[in-house]
Write a protein that holds these residues in place. Structure first.
Motif, PDB file in Angstrom:
ATOM      1  N   VAL A  92       0.853  -1.181   0.000  1.00 22.15           N
ATOM      2  CA  VAL A  92       0.000   0.000   0.000  1.00 22.15           C
ATOM      3  C   VAL A  92       0.894   1.238   0.000  1.00 22.15           C
ATOM      4  N   ASN A  93       0.520   2.240  -0.761  1.00 20.89           N
ATOM      5  CA  ASN A  93       1.251   3.505  -0.785  1.00 20.89           C
ATOM      6  C   ASN A  93       0.842   4.283   0.477  1.00 20.89           C
ATOM      7  N   ALA A  94       1.567   4.061   1.552  1.00 19.99           N
ATOM      8  CA  ALA A  94       1.212   4.637   2.854  1.00 19.99           C
ATOM      9  C   ALA A  94       1.318   6.159   2.866  1.00 19.99           C
ATOM     10  N   THR A  95       2.226   6.708   2.093  1.00 20.48           N
ATOM     11  CA  THR A  95       2.362   8.173   2.038  1.00 20.48           C
ATOM     12  C   THR A  95       1.119   8.793   1.406  1.00 20.48           C
ATOM     13  N   ARG A  96       0.651   8.211   0.298  1.00 24.41           N
ATOM     14  CA  ARG A  96      -0.561   8.714  -0.348  1.00 24.41           C
ATOM     15  C   ARG A  96      -1.769   8.545   0.575  1.00 24.41           C
ATOM     16  N   LEU A  97      -1.839   7.416   1.259  1.00 23.14           N
ATOM     17  CA  LEU A  97      -2.934   7.169   2.198  1.00 23.14           C
ATOM     18  C   LEU A  97      -2.924   8.199   3.321  1.00 23.14           C
ATOM     19  N   ALA A  98      -1.742   8.481   3.879  1.00 22.80           N
ATOM     20  CA  ALA A  98      -1.636   9.472   4.958  1.00 22.80           C
ATOM     21  C   ALA A  98      -2.064  10.851   4.479  1.00 22.80           C
ATOM     22  N   THR A  99      -1.694  11.201   3.262  1.00 25.08           N
ATOM     23  CA  THR A  99      -2.077  12.497   2.697  1.00 25.08           C
ATOM     24  C   THR A  99      -3.590  12.569   2.513  1.00 25.08           C
ATOM     25  N   ARG A 100      -4.198  11.479   2.045  1.00 26.23           N
ATOM     26  CA  ARG A 100      -5.652  11.420   1.865  1.00 26.23           C
ATOM     27  C   ARG A 100      -6.364  11.565   3.214  1.00 26.23           C
ATOM     28  N   LEU A 101      -5.847  10.879   4.231  1.00 23.05           N
ATOM     29  CA  LEU A 101      -6.438  10.966   5.573  1.00 23.05           C
ATOM     30  C   LEU A 101      -6.279  12.366   6.154  1.00 23.05           C
ATOM     31  N   GLN A 102      -5.098  12.962   5.969  1.00 21.57           N
ATOM     32  CA  GLN A 102      -4.868  14.316   6.476  1.00 21.57           C
ATOM     33  C   GLN A 102      -5.840  15.296   5.831  1.00 21.57           C
ATOM     34  N   GLY A 103      -6.051  15.154   4.540  1.00 21.41           N
ATOM     35  CA  GLY A 103      -6.991  16.018   3.835  1.00 21.41           C
ATOM     36  C   GLY A 103      -8.406  15.870   4.370  1.00 21.41           C
ATOM     37  N   ALA A 104      -8.814  14.638   4.669  1.00 23.82           N
ATOM     38  CA  ALA A 104     -10.156  14.392   5.196  1.00 23.82           C
ATOM     39  C   ALA A 104     -10.339  15.054   6.562  1.00 23.82           C
ATOM     40  N   VAL A 105      -9.319  14.960   7.415  1.00 29.33           N
ATOM     41  CA  VAL A 105      -9.390  15.577   8.743  1.00 29.33           C
ATOM     42  C   VAL A 105      -9.321  17.102   8.625  1.00 29.33           C
ATOM     43  N   ASP A 106      -8.489  17.610   7.738  1.00 27.78           N
ATOM     44  CA  ASP A 106      -8.380  19.059   7.547  1.00 27.78           C
ATOM     45  C   ASP A 106      -9.706  19.671   7.110  1.00 27.78           C
ATOM     46  N   GLU A 107     -10.471  18.953   6.292  1.00 33.00           N
ATOM     47  CA  GLU A 107     -11.766  19.458   5.830  1.00 33.00           C
ATOM     48  C   GLU A 107     -12.750  19.662   6.980  1.00 33.00           C
ATOM     49  N   LEU A 108     -12.535  18.982   8.095  1.00 31.74           N
ATOM     50  CA  LEU A 108     -13.423  19.134   9.260  1.00 31.74           C
ATOM     51  C   LEU A 108     -13.144  20.412  10.038  1.00 31.74           C
ATOM     52  N   ARG A 109     -12.028  21.068   9.740  1.00 31.56           N
ATOM     53  CA  ARG A 109     -11.638  22.333  10.393  1.00 31.56           C
ATOM     54  C   ARG A 109     -11.643  22.213  11.928  1.00 31.56           C
ATOM     55  N   LEU A 110     -10.893  21.235  12.404  1.00 27.90           N
ATOM     56  CA  LEU A 110     -10.799  20.985  13.843  1.00 27.90           C
ATOM     57  C   LEU A 110      -9.670  21.767  14.488  1.00 27.90           C
ATOM     58  N   GLY A 111      -8.902  22.437  13.709  1.00 23.37           N
ATOM     59  CA  GLY A 111      -7.697  23.085  14.214  1.00 23.37           C
ATOM     60  C   GLY A 111      -6.497  22.303  13.708  1.00 23.37           C
ATOM     61  N   LYS A 112      -5.375  22.537  14.334  1.00 22.37           N
ATOM     62  CA  LYS A 112      -4.134  21.890  13.905  1.00 22.37           C
ATOM     63  C   LYS A 112      -4.070  20.462  14.458  1.00 22.37           C
ATOM     64  N   VAL A 113      -4.353  19.499  13.588  1.00 18.36           N
ATOM     65  CA  VAL A 113      -4.336  18.086  13.965  1.00 18.36           C
ATOM     66  C   VAL A 113      -3.514  17.343  12.924  1.00 18.36           C
ATOM     67  N   ARG A 114      -2.537  16.605  13.391  1.00 18.48           N
ATOM     68  CA  ARG A 114      -1.678  15.824  12.495  1.00 18.48           C
ATOM     69  C   ARG A 114      -2.162  14.374  12.494  1.00 18.48           C
ATOM     70  N   VAL A 115      -2.292  13.800  11.319  1.00 20.76           N
ATOM     71  CA  VAL A 115      -2.735  12.414  11.172  1.00 20.76           C
ATOM     72  C   VAL A 115      -1.511  11.518  11.026  1.00 20.76           C
TER      73      VAL A 115
END
Length: 121
Positions: free
Chosen positions: A88-111
């Motif tokens: 699995v391309n874990a870097t691409r997956l992490a970027t996709r997950l980070q984008g999903a969390v960022d869209e929630l506008r929770l503040g500064k949260v690192r995935v």
């Protein structure tokens, strides 16, 4: 069929700061589909590292939305980016997950993606 497990720590974005509690989500599992047939599953373990103290208490009522967003990202990755014969391309997956969390506008949260595995069947 062998189970591919990749213990890792992949993060997308900048590091948070301060003394904060990390929040581990339950494993996220998505079907891997090939030619309209489920051929396996993708399992991902995710930890959230907030950039500010007290976030863990503030996140409790938001946790279902966070899980839903992360699960949607894992399902999308399983749909378009997973080949059970390759890692699995874990870097691409992490970027996709980070984008999903960022869209929630929770503040500064690192995935942080702490584990990725696939399984046939």
């Amino acid at each position: 069929m062998p189970l591919l497990v990749a213990p890792l720590l992949i993060a997308a974005g900048e590091s948070g700061s301060g003394d904060v509690a990390m929040i581990e989500l339950d494993p996220l599992i998505a079907p891997v589909v090939d030619n309209d047939r489920v051929t396996g599953v993708l399992q991902v373990r995710v930890t959230l590292m907030p950039g500010e103290p007290g976030f863990d208490a503030r996140m409790q009522p938001l946790k279902p939305r966070v899980i839903e967003a992360c699960l949607a990202a894992v399902v999308e990755e399983a749909r378009v980016g997973v080949d059970l014969d390759r890692p699995v391309n874990a870097t691409r997956l992490a970027t996709r997950l980070q984008g999903a969390v960022d869209e929630l506008r929770l503040g500064k949260v690192r995935v942080l993606v702490t584990e990725v595995s696939t399984r046939r069947g």
